[in-house]
Design an enzyme around this catalytic site. Structure first.
Site, mmCIF file in Angstrom:
data_model
loop_
_atom_site.group_PDB
_atom_site.id
_atom_site.type_symbol
_atom_site.label_atom_id
_atom_site.label_comp_id
_atom_site.label_asym_id
_atom_site.label_seq_id
_atom_site.Cartn_x
_atom_site.Cartn_y
_atom_site.Cartn_z
ATOM 1 N N LYS A 67 0.786 -1.247 0.391
ATOM 2 C CA LYS A 67 -0.024 0.177 -0.065
ATOM 3 C C LYS A 67 0.920 1.246 -0.318
ATOM 4 O O LYS A 67 0.418 2.436 -0.715
ATOM 5 C CB LYS A 67 -1.058 0.097 1.298
ATOM 6 C CG LYS A 67 -2.158 -1.267 1.154
ATOM 7 C CD LYS A 67 -2.834 -0.860 2.359
ATOM 8 C CE LYS A 67 -4.182 -1.575 2.108
ATOM 9 N NZ LYS A 67 -4.631 -2.372 3.449
ATOM 10 N N GLY A 131 0.570 1.780 9.581
ATOM 11 C CA GLY A 131 -0.239 1.712 8.338
ATOM 12 C C GLY A 131 -2.217 2.147 8.372
ATOM 13 O O GLY A 131 -2.170 2.920 7.872
ATOM 14 N N TYR A 222 -10.634 -9.316 10.824
ATOM 15 C CA TYR A 222 -11.770 -10.563 10.752
ATOM 16 C C TYR A 222 -10.629 -11.152 11.091
ATOM 17 O O TYR A 222 -9.522 -12.129 11.226
ATOM 18 C CB TYR A 222 -12.820 -10.418 10.082
ATOM 19 C CG TYR A 222 -11.773 -10.583 8.607
ATOM 20 C CD1 TYR A 222 -11.732 -9.541 7.522
ATOM 21 C CD2 TYR A 222 -12.103 -11.826 8.071
ATOM 22 C CE1 TYR A 222 -10.634 -9.863 6.401
ATOM 23 C CE2 TYR A 222 -11.155 -12.527 6.953
ATOM 24 C CZ TYR A 222 -11.024 -11.242 5.812
ATOM 25 O OH TYR A 222 -10.190 -11.433 5.097
ATOM 26 N N GLY A 243 -13.479 -6.819 10.975
ATOM 27 C CA GLY A 243 -13.328 -5.485 10.551
ATOM 28 C C GLY A 243 -13.845 -6.195 8.908
ATOM 29 O O GLY A 243 -13.698 -5.982 7.571
HETATM 30 P P1 ATR Z 1 -0.416 -1.805 10.081
HETATM 31 O O1 ATR Z 1 -0.259 -1.196 8.572
HETATM 32 O O2 ATR Z 1 -0.823 -3.410 9.735
HETATM 33 O O3 ATR Z 1 -1.076 -1.096 11.161
HETATM 34 P P2 ATR Z 1 2.715 -1.265 10.584
HETATM 35 O O4 ATR Z 1 2.307 0.336 10.800
HETATM 36 O O5 ATR Z 1 3.326 -2.266 11.450
HETATM 37 O O6 ATR Z 1 0.778 -2.464 11.198
HETATM 38 O O7 ATR Z 1 1.688 -0.665 12.802
HETATM 39 C C1 ATR Z 1 1.594 -1.829 13.783
HETATM 40 C C2 ATR Z 1 0.882 -0.990 14.674
HETATM 41 O O8 ATR Z 1 0.213 -2.014 16.083
HETATM 42 C C3 ATR Z 1 1.759 0.202 15.505
HETATM 43 O O9 ATR Z 1 0.316 1.282 15.882
HETATM 44 C C4 ATR Z 1 2.062 -1.362 16.603
HETATM 45 O O10 ATR Z 1 3.004 0.006 17.411
HETATM 46 P P3 ATR Z 1 3.894 0.748 17.876
HETATM 47 O O11 ATR Z 1 3.604 1.595 16.939
HETATM 48 O O12 ATR Z 1 4.202 0.909 18.876
HETATM 49 O O13 ATR Z 1 4.916 -0.704 16.736
HETATM 50 C C5 ATR Z 1 1.249 -1.987 16.956
HETATM 51 N N1 ATR Z 1 1.381 -2.902 18.067
HETATM 52 C C6 ATR Z 1 1.811 -4.172 17.257
HETATM 53 N N2 ATR Z 1 2.640 -5.112 18.664
HETATM 54 C C7 ATR Z 1 2.173 -4.523 19.491
HETATM 55 C C8 ATR Z 1 1.534 -4.927 20.801
HETATM 56 N N3 ATR Z 1 2.210 -5.698 21.134
HETATM 57 N N4 ATR Z 1 1.779 -3.873 21.686
HETATM 58 C C9 ATR Z 1 1.136 -2.537 21.041
HETATM 59 N N5 ATR Z 1 1.019 -2.237 19.891
HETATM 60 C C10 ATR Z 1 1.514 -2.770 18.979
#
Ligand code: ATR
Length: 276
Positions: A67, A131, A222, A243
């Protein structure tokens, strides 16, 4: 007239429900189109888009992990795609590529049309700043809630997401805040989980006190990936939503971008749910 060709490009893409959804939209609206899945090698996105255009493709959906790359293609971008810095829908026009992001409007449509909840005047908590969160924040603001709080484990990411959307929020008179997860207090009418924490087996990163009694709690995922959040929300008195509705509604918006026709998304969502 020949059948118009579309596809979803991603990696992985095997699990995608988009071909089924768009085939059903086409049937129900009498549109003559074919929609395929294209598995794209990690380093071959732009090349594959070009090859698909050369093949006569009219447009495509873009899913993980492309994306962001889709937003970097030379294209006429919608404002919401520019703010999200990500695109999920490309249309191949004679003059070039038209690039949109229908994820956020898909979420807003699911909340308002399918869940029957009016966002106007609500307090909204958006958990996450990656994202997925970036893809939905602009359209959430445009639905004019009272306040949106973006809470993320890494607070700096929430702050920059907020900064990028500050002008849009001001023009819609929406209060936008980005406290750290540990500074988060108060409760909300709508809580949206846009983190990927459940994929890594992580806990829900906020306390149940964020849920007002009867709050709407939405996960952007989902299936099994949404299950932990849904069970947590239900256990604490919220109305939980996965979702799947957003998936169908973002597809309906893409279909509108391509075909100029809005398909009967609620019917297709009900049919899809029945197959799962
Ligand atoms: P996506 O495209 O699915 O949003 P991403 O850009 O990697 O994937 O973002 C993942 C999100 O989930 C982020 O907000 C991440 O928090 P950080 O910015 O602090 O990394 C959050 N996230 C992932 N694992 C997490 C966890 N165990 N606890 C809290 N937040 C988490």
């Amino acid at each position: 007239m020949s059948t118009d060709l579309y596809c979803v490009m991603g990696n992985p893409v095997e699990h995608s429900k988009s071909p089924w959804i768009h085939a059903r939209f086409a049937q129900l609206t009498g549109q003559d189109l074919r929609y395929e899945k294209r598995l794209v090698a990690r380093d071959a996105f732009a090349r594959t888009v070009q090859a698909f255009r050369d093949e006569g493709g009219k447009g495509c959906n873009v899913t993980v992990p492309f994306k962001f790359e889709a937003a970097a293609l030379p294209a006429r971008q919608t404002d919401r795609a520019r703010l999200a810095q990500a695109c999920n829908t490309l249309r191949f026009d004679d003059g070039g590529i038209y690039a949109d992001n229908t994820d956020g409007v898909g979420l807003v449509d699911d909340i308002t049309r399918n869940a029957g909840v009016d966002l106007a005047g609500c307090d909204v908590l958006l958990i996450g700043a990656g994202g997925a969160a970036a893809g939905v924040l602009g359209p959430l603001i445009e639905a004019r809630p009272e306040r949106i709080v973006v809470a993320n484990r890494t607070q700096g990411k929430a702050s920059s997401l907020m900064a990028r959307h500050a002008a849009l929020a001001a023009s819609h008179r929406v209060r936008l805040e980005a406290p750290g997860l540990h500074e988060l207090h108060g409760s909300f009418d709508i809580v949206i989980n846009a983190t990927s924490s459940s994929l890594s087996g992580g806990a829900i990163p906020v306390a149940p006190g964020v849920l007002r009694p009867g709050a709407l709690a939405c996960d952007l995922m989902y299936g099994p990936a949404a299950q932990g959040f849904i069970e947590w929300a239900q256990r604490h008195g919220a109305v939980a939503r996965d979702g799947l509705g957003m998936l169908v509604e973002q597809a309906a918006q893409a279909f509108l971008v391509w075909r100029g026709v809005r398909p009967p998304s609620a019917q297709v969502l009900a049919e899809l749910r029945a197959t799962l």
